[in-house]
Write a protein that holds these residues in place. Structure first.
Motif, mmCIF file in Angstrom:
data_model
loop_
_atom_site.group_PDB
_atom_site.id
_atom_site.type_symbol
_atom_site.label_atom_id
_atom_site.label_comp_id
_atom_site.label_asym_id
_atom_site.label_seq_id
_atom_site.Cartn_x
_atom_site.Cartn_y
_atom_site.Cartn_z
ATOM 1 N N LEU A 77 3.083 3.220 10.067
ATOM 2 C CA LEU A 77 3.285 3.221 8.618
ATOM 3 C C LEU A 77 3.777 1.860 8.140
ATOM 4 O O LEU A 77 3.308 1.338 7.132
ATOM 5 N N GLU A 78 4.687 1.277 8.889
ATOM 6 C CA GLU A 78 5.210 -0.047 8.539
ATOM 7 C C GLU A 78 4.087 -1.087 8.547
ATOM 8 O O GLU A 78 3.996 -1.936 7.658
ATOM 9 N N ARG A 79 3.212 -1.020 9.555
ATOM 10 C CA ARG A 79 2.074 -1.956 9.614
ATOM 11 C C ARG A 79 1.131 -1.753 8.430
ATOM 12 O O ARG A 79 0.650 -2.708 7.828
ATOM 13 N N LEU A 80 0.874 -0.487 8.091
ATOM 14 C CA LEU A 80 -0.017 -0.199 6.962
ATOM 15 C C LEU A 80 0.562 -0.708 5.650
ATOM 16 O O LEU A 80 -0.162 -1.255 4.813
ATOM 17 N N VAL A 81 1.861 -0.548 5.473
ATOM 18 C CA VAL A 81 2.508 -1.046 4.257
ATOM 19 C C VAL A 81 2.388 -2.568 4.192
ATOM 20 O O VAL A 81 2.074 -3.140 3.141
ATOM 21 N N ALA A 82 2.609 -3.233 5.316
ATOM 22 C CA ALA A 82 2.500 -4.693 5.361
ATOM 23 C C ALA A 82 1.062 -5.139 5.075
ATOM 24 O O ALA A 82 0.835 -6.086 4.317
ATOM 25 N N GLU A 83 0.087 -4.452 5.663
ATOM 26 C CA GLU A 83 -1.314 -4.794 5.426
ATOM 27 C C GLU A 83 -1.685 -4.557 3.968
ATOM 28 O O GLU A 83 -2.397 -5.362 3.359
ATOM 29 N N LEU B 252 -3.144 -7.261 1.407
ATOM 30 C CA LEU B 252 -4.408 -7.046 0.701
ATOM 31 C C LEU B 252 -4.225 -7.141 -0.804
ATOM 32 O O LEU B 252 -5.080 -7.692 -1.506
ATOM 33 N N ARG B 253 -3.114 -6.622 -1.314
ATOM 34 C CA ARG B 253 -2.845 -6.739 -2.755
ATOM 35 C C ARG B 253 -2.695 -8.200 -3.150
ATOM 36 O O ARG B 253 -3.220 -8.625 -4.182
ATOM 37 N N ASN B 254 -1.985 -8.971 -2.343
ATOM 38 C CA ASN B 254 -1.823 -10.400 -2.642
ATOM 39 C C ASN B 254 -3.164 -11.119 -2.606
ATOM 40 O O ASN B 254 -3.445 -11.959 -3.462
ATOM 41 N N THR B 255 -3.986 -10.779 -1.627
ATOM 42 C CA THR B 255 -5.312 -11.383 -1.532
ATOM 43 C C THR B 255 -6.149 -11.024 -2.755
ATOM 44 O O THR B 255 -6.834 -11.889 -3.318
ATOM 45 N N ALA B 256 -6.087 -9.773 -3.176
ATOM 46 C CA ALA B 256 -6.844 -9.339 -4.351
ATOM 47 C C ALA B 256 -6.388 -10.092 -5.592
ATOM 48 O O ALA B 256 -7.212 -10.535 -6.398
ATOM 49 N N ILE B 257 -5.093 -10.268 -5.742
ATOM 50 C CA ILE B 257 -4.564 -11.004 -6.891
ATOM 51 C C ILE B 257 -5.048 -12.454 -6.857
ATOM 52 O O ILE B 257 -5.472 -13.004 -7.876
ATOM 53 N N GLU B 258 -5.005 -13.069 -5.683
ATOM 54 C CA GLU B 258 -5.481 -14.448 -5.550
ATOM 55 C C GLU B 258 -6.963 -14.549 -5.901
ATOM 56 O O GLU B 258 -7.384 -15.490 -6.587
ATOM 57 N N LEU B 259 -7.752 -13.582 -5.456
ATOM 58 C CA LEU B 259 -9.183 -13.606 -5.759
ATOM 59 C C LEU B 259 -9.442 -13.430 -7.255
ATOM 60 O O LEU B 259 -10.325 -14.089 -7.817
ATOM 61 N N VAL B 260 -8.696 -12.581 -7.894
ATOM 62 C CA VAL B 260 -8.845 -12.393 -9.346
ATOM 63 C C VAL B 260 -8.515 -13.694 -10.069
ATOM 64 O O VAL B 260 -9.244 -14.123 -10.974
ATOM 65 N N LEU B 261 -7.426 -14.330 -9.667
ATOM 66 C CA LEU B 261 -7.043 -15.595 -10.305
ATOM 67 C C LEU B 261 -8.089 -16.683 -10.064
ATOM 68 O O LEU B 261 -8.449 -17.431 -10.981
ATOM 69 N N GLN B 262 -8.582 -16.787 -8.832
ATOM 70 C CA GLN B 262 -9.604 -17.791 -8.532
ATOM 71 C C GLN B 262 -10.879 -17.531 -9.315
ATOM 72 O O GLN B 262 -11.522 -18.464 -9.805
ATOM 73 N N THR B 263 -11.253 -16.263 -9.437
ATOM 74 C CA THR B 263 -12.443 -15.904 -10.201
ATOM 75 C C THR B 263 -12.264 -16.293 -11.666
ATOM 76 O O THR B 263 -13.175 -16.849 -12.292
ATOM 77 N N TRP B 264 -11.098 -16.036 -12.212
ATOM 78 C CA TRP B 264 -10.812 -16.383 -13.603
ATOM 79 C C TRP B 264 -10.911 -17.897 -13.798
ATOM 80 O O TRP B 264 -11.528 -18.377 -14.758
#
Length: 61
Positions: free
Chosen positions: A21-27, A31-43
């Motif tokens: 569970l701890e690993r899944l939370v970290a992953e 993934l959320r941080n990566t998604a945010i970075e991709l949204v910003l880069q796309t913008w």
């Protein structure tokens, strides 16, 4: 006492589940941080493309 032995016997499984569970939370966090970075880069890329298209259109007129 029988219940304690059952609980003690399940501790490794509980620990494994907790670790998983701890690993899944970290992953999930990564993934959320990566998604945010991709949204910003796309913008940013869309803004730049928009600027290029605008400049190109102005040069043609």
């Amino acid at each position: 006492m029988a219940h304690l032995k059952v609980f003690e016997g399940n501790q490794p499984a509980c620990s494994e589940a907790s670790d998983a569970l701890e690993r899944l939370v970290a992953e999930n966090f990564e993934l959320r941080n990566t998604a945010i970075e991709l949204v910003l880069q796309t913008w940013i890329l869309r803004e730049r493309l928009s600027d290029v298209v605008t400049r190109s259109a102005m040069r043609q007129h």
